[in-house]
Design a protein around this motif. Sequence first.
Motif, PDB file in Angstrom:
ATOM      1  N   MET A   1       0.853  -1.166   0.000  1.00 52.61           N
ATOM      2  CA  MET A   1       0.000   0.000   0.000  1.00 52.61           C
ATOM      3  C   MET A   1       0.904   1.236   0.000  1.00 52.61           C
ATOM      4  O   MET A   1       1.960   1.236   0.618  1.00 52.61           O
ATOM      5  N   ARG A   2       0.484   2.263  -0.665  1.00 48.41           N
ATOM      6  CA  ARG A   2       1.261   3.499  -0.740  1.00 48.41           C
ATOM      7  C   ARG A   2       1.116   4.315   0.548  1.00 48.41           C
ATOM      8  O   ARG A   2       0.071   4.327   1.180  1.00 48.41           O
ATOM      9  N   LEU A   3       2.188   5.006   0.898  1.00 44.44           N
ATOM     10  CA  LEU A   3       2.187   5.842   2.097  1.00 44.44           C
ATOM     11  C   LEU A   3       1.053   6.866   2.053  1.00 44.44           C
ATOM     12  O   LEU A   3       0.430   7.150   3.070  1.00 44.44           O
ATOM     13  N   ALA A   4       0.761   7.402   0.873  1.00 44.16           N
ATOM     14  CA  ALA A   4      -0.300   8.408   0.729  1.00 44.16           C
ATOM     15  C   ALA A   4      -1.655   7.876   1.177  1.00 44.16           C
ATOM     16  O   ALA A   4      -2.496   8.633   1.659  1.00 44.16           O
ATOM     17  N   GLU A   5      -1.867   6.569   1.052  1.00 45.35           N
ATOM     18  CA  GLU A   5      -3.135   5.969   1.476  1.00 45.35           C
ATOM     19  C   GLU A   5      -3.204   5.820   2.999  1.00 45.35           C
ATOM     20  O   GLU A   5      -4.289   5.783   3.567  1.00 45.35           O
ATOM     21  N   LEU A   6      -2.055   5.719   3.640  1.00 44.68           N
ATOM     22  CA  LEU A   6      -2.007   5.545   5.092  1.00 44.68           C
ATOM     23  C   LEU A   6      -1.918   6.876   5.827  1.00 44.68           C
ATOM     24  O   LEU A   6      -2.470   7.025   6.915  1.00 44.68           O
ATOM     25  N   LEU A   7      -1.178   7.809   5.247  1.00 45.18           N
ATOM     26  CA  LEU A   7      -1.005   9.140   5.836  1.00 45.18           C
ATOM     27  C   LEU A   7      -1.277  10.178   4.745  1.00 45.18           C
ATOM     28  O   LEU A   7      -0.345  10.659   4.087  1.00 45.18           O
ATOM     29  N   VAL A  60       9.959   6.957   8.908  1.00 45.47           N
ATOM     30  CA  VAL A  60       9.731   7.169  10.338  1.00 45.47           C
ATOM     31  C   VAL A  60       8.644   8.225  10.470  1.00 45.47           C
ATOM     32  O   VAL A  60       8.638   9.209   9.720  1.00 45.47           O
ATOM     33  N   VAL A  61       7.737   8.032  11.428  1.00 48.95           N
ATOM     34  CA  VAL A  61       6.678   9.000  11.703  1.00 48.95           C
ATOM     35  C   VAL A  61       6.815   9.426  13.150  1.00 48.95           C
ATOM     36  O   VAL A  61       6.970   8.578  14.040  1.00 48.95           O
ATOM     37  N   GLY A  62       6.788  10.726  13.407  1.00 49.45           N
ATOM     38  CA  GLY A  62       6.900  11.223  14.780  1.00 49.45           C
ATOM     39  C   GLY A  62       6.280  12.594  14.912  1.00 49.45           C
ATOM     40  O   GLY A  62       5.856  13.206  13.926  1.00 49.45           O
ATOM     41  N   GLU A  63       6.240  13.062  16.154  1.00 49.60           N
ATOM     42  CA  GLU A  63       5.598  14.346  16.445  1.00 49.60           C
ATOM     43  C   GLU A  63       6.563  15.519  16.456  1.00 49.60           C
ATOM     44  O   GLU A  63       6.136  16.654  16.330  1.00 49.60           O
ATOM     45  N   ARG A  64       7.828  15.259  16.660  1.00 50.37           N
ATOM     46  CA  ARG A  64       8.766  16.386  16.728  1.00 50.37           C
ATOM     47  C   ARG A  64       9.741  16.322  15.568  1.00 50.37           C
ATOM     48  O   ARG A  64       9.719  15.390  14.776  1.00 50.37           O
ATOM     49  N   ALA A  65      10.570  17.320  15.460  1.00 50.01           N
ATOM     50  CA  ALA A  65      11.514  17.396  14.346  1.00 50.01           C
ATOM     51  C   ALA A  65      12.479  16.210  14.358  1.00 50.01           C
ATOM     52  O   ALA A  65      12.852  15.708  15.421  1.00 50.01           O
ATOM     53  N   ARG A  82       0.178   8.777  17.792  1.00 48.87           N
ATOM     54  CA  ARG A  82      -0.647   7.634  18.186  1.00 48.87           C
ATOM     55  C   ARG A  82      -1.909   7.543  17.329  1.00 48.87           C
ATOM     56  O   ARG A  82      -2.305   6.469  16.888  1.00 48.87           O
ATOM     57  N   LYS A  83      -2.531   8.670  17.094  1.00 46.68           N
ATOM     58  CA  LYS A  83      -3.722   8.692  16.238  1.00 46.68           C
ATOM     59  C   LYS A  83      -3.347   8.286  14.817  1.00 46.68           C
ATOM     60  O   LYS A  83      -4.054   7.496  14.182  1.00 46.68           O
ATOM     61  N   SER A  84      -2.236   8.808  14.315  1.00 52.86           N
ATOM     62  CA  SER A  84      -1.781   8.457  12.967  1.00 52.86           C
ATOM     63  C   SER A  84      -1.487   6.968  12.857  1.00 52.86           C
ATOM     64  O   SER A  84      -1.810   6.340  11.842  1.00 52.86           O
ATOM     65  N   LEU A  85      -0.883   6.394  13.899  1.00 50.06           N
ATOM     66  CA  LEU A  85      -0.610   4.957  13.913  1.00 50.06           C
ATOM     67  C   LEU A  85      -1.906   4.163  13.842  1.00 50.06           C
ATOM     68  O   LEU A  85      -2.031   3.225  13.056  1.00 50.06           O
ATOM     69  N   LEU A  87      -4.872   5.080  12.702  1.00 49.58           N
ATOM     70  CA  LEU A  87      -5.527   5.256  11.409  1.00 49.58           C
ATOM     71  C   LEU A  87      -4.790   4.497  10.305  1.00 49.58           C
ATOM     72  O   LEU A  87      -5.416   3.885   9.431  1.00 49.58           O
ATOM     73  N   ALA A  88      -3.456   4.516  10.350  1.00 51.37           N
ATOM     74  CA  ALA A  88      -2.671   3.786   9.353  1.00 51.37           C
ATOM     75  C   ALA A  88      -2.882   2.282   9.491  1.00 51.37           C
ATOM     76  O   ALA A  88      -3.043   1.572   8.495  1.00 51.37           O
ATOM     77  N   ALA A  89      -2.900   1.790  10.721  1.00 53.54           N
ATOM     78  CA  ALA A  89      -3.123   0.356  10.948  1.00 53.54           C
ATOM     79  C   ALA A  89      -4.514  -0.057  10.468  1.00 53.54           C
ATOM     80  O   ALA A  89      -4.675  -1.116   9.852  1.00 53.54           O
ATOM     81  N   ALA A  90      -5.518   0.773  10.732  1.00 52.99           N
ATOM     82  CA  ALA A  90      -6.882   0.466  10.293  1.00 52.99           C
ATOM     83  C   ALA A  90      -6.975   0.455   8.768  1.00 52.99           C
ATOM     84  O   ALA A  90      -7.698  -0.361   8.193  1.00 52.99           O
ATOM     85  N   ALA A  91      -6.239   1.342   8.101  1.00 47.15           N
ATOM     86  CA  ALA A  91      -6.252   1.370   6.637  1.00 47.15           C
ATOM     87  C   ALA A  91      -5.510   0.169   6.056  1.00 47.15           C
ATOM     88  O   ALA A  91      -5.931  -0.414   5.053  1.00 47.15           O
ATOM     89  N   LEU A  92      -4.417  -0.215   6.691  1.00 49.73           N
ATOM     90  CA  LEU A  92      -3.605  -1.329   6.204  1.00 49.73           C
ATOM     91  C   LEU A  92      -4.262  -2.677   6.487  1.00 49.73           C
ATOM     92  O   LEU A  92      -4.139  -3.615   5.705  1.00 49.73           O
ATOM     93  N   PHE A  93      -4.956  -2.759   7.614  1.00 46.67           N
ATOM     94  CA  PHE A  93      -5.616  -4.002   8.024  1.00 46.67           C
ATOM     95  C   PHE A  93      -7.090  -3.714   8.301  1.00 46.67           C
ATOM     96  O   PHE A  93      -7.515  -3.665   9.459  1.00 46.67           O
ATOM     97  N   PRO A  94      -7.898  -3.523   7.248  1.00 52.71           N
ATOM     98  CA  PRO A  94      -9.277  -3.072   7.442  1.00 52.71           C
ATOM     99  C   PRO A  94     -10.217  -4.096   8.081  1.00 52.71           C
ATOM    100  O   PRO A  94     -11.199  -3.703   8.698  1.00 52.71           O
TER     101      PRO A  94
END
Length: 135
Positions: A1-7, A60-65, A82-85, A87-94
């Motif tokens: 799956m493409r990153l754009a679909e997850l984030l 890598v996905v994170g909240e700070r620089a 945490r929210k992004s994780l 949502l990404a998990a739900a999209a990857l494993f519906p």
Amino acid sequence: MRLAELLPDAPSTWRGLDVTGVTADSRAVAPGALFFALAGARADGMQFAAQALQAGAAAVVGERALPPALAGAPYIQVVDARKSLSLAAAALFPRQPEKIVAVTGTSGKTSVADFTRQIFAFCGFAAASLGTIGV
């Protein structure tokens, strides 16, 4: 799956990356996984970003620089990791179970979870138990 679909809000630079999984545990990173650097009570996941990238993380996905030592690495900064994780998990494993039972408390959780699994199975439902002793 493409990153754009997850984030969907990911920078265009990284939107085309192929992602095979998501994790917040750098030890569980497999090639193509998206590593979420979450801040915890004992450690900051960003400390393990280099290890995740060496293990083959797509980004890598994170909240700070991103630390200067990792400049140029595929990194997506988000407001709530945490929210992004989730949502990404739900999209990857519906596919999710129709029914989920959670057991909390100070003692007896493993027994209650196993008894519940056995009752569901006896009633003809596909059932599994996930806990500290395994699946």
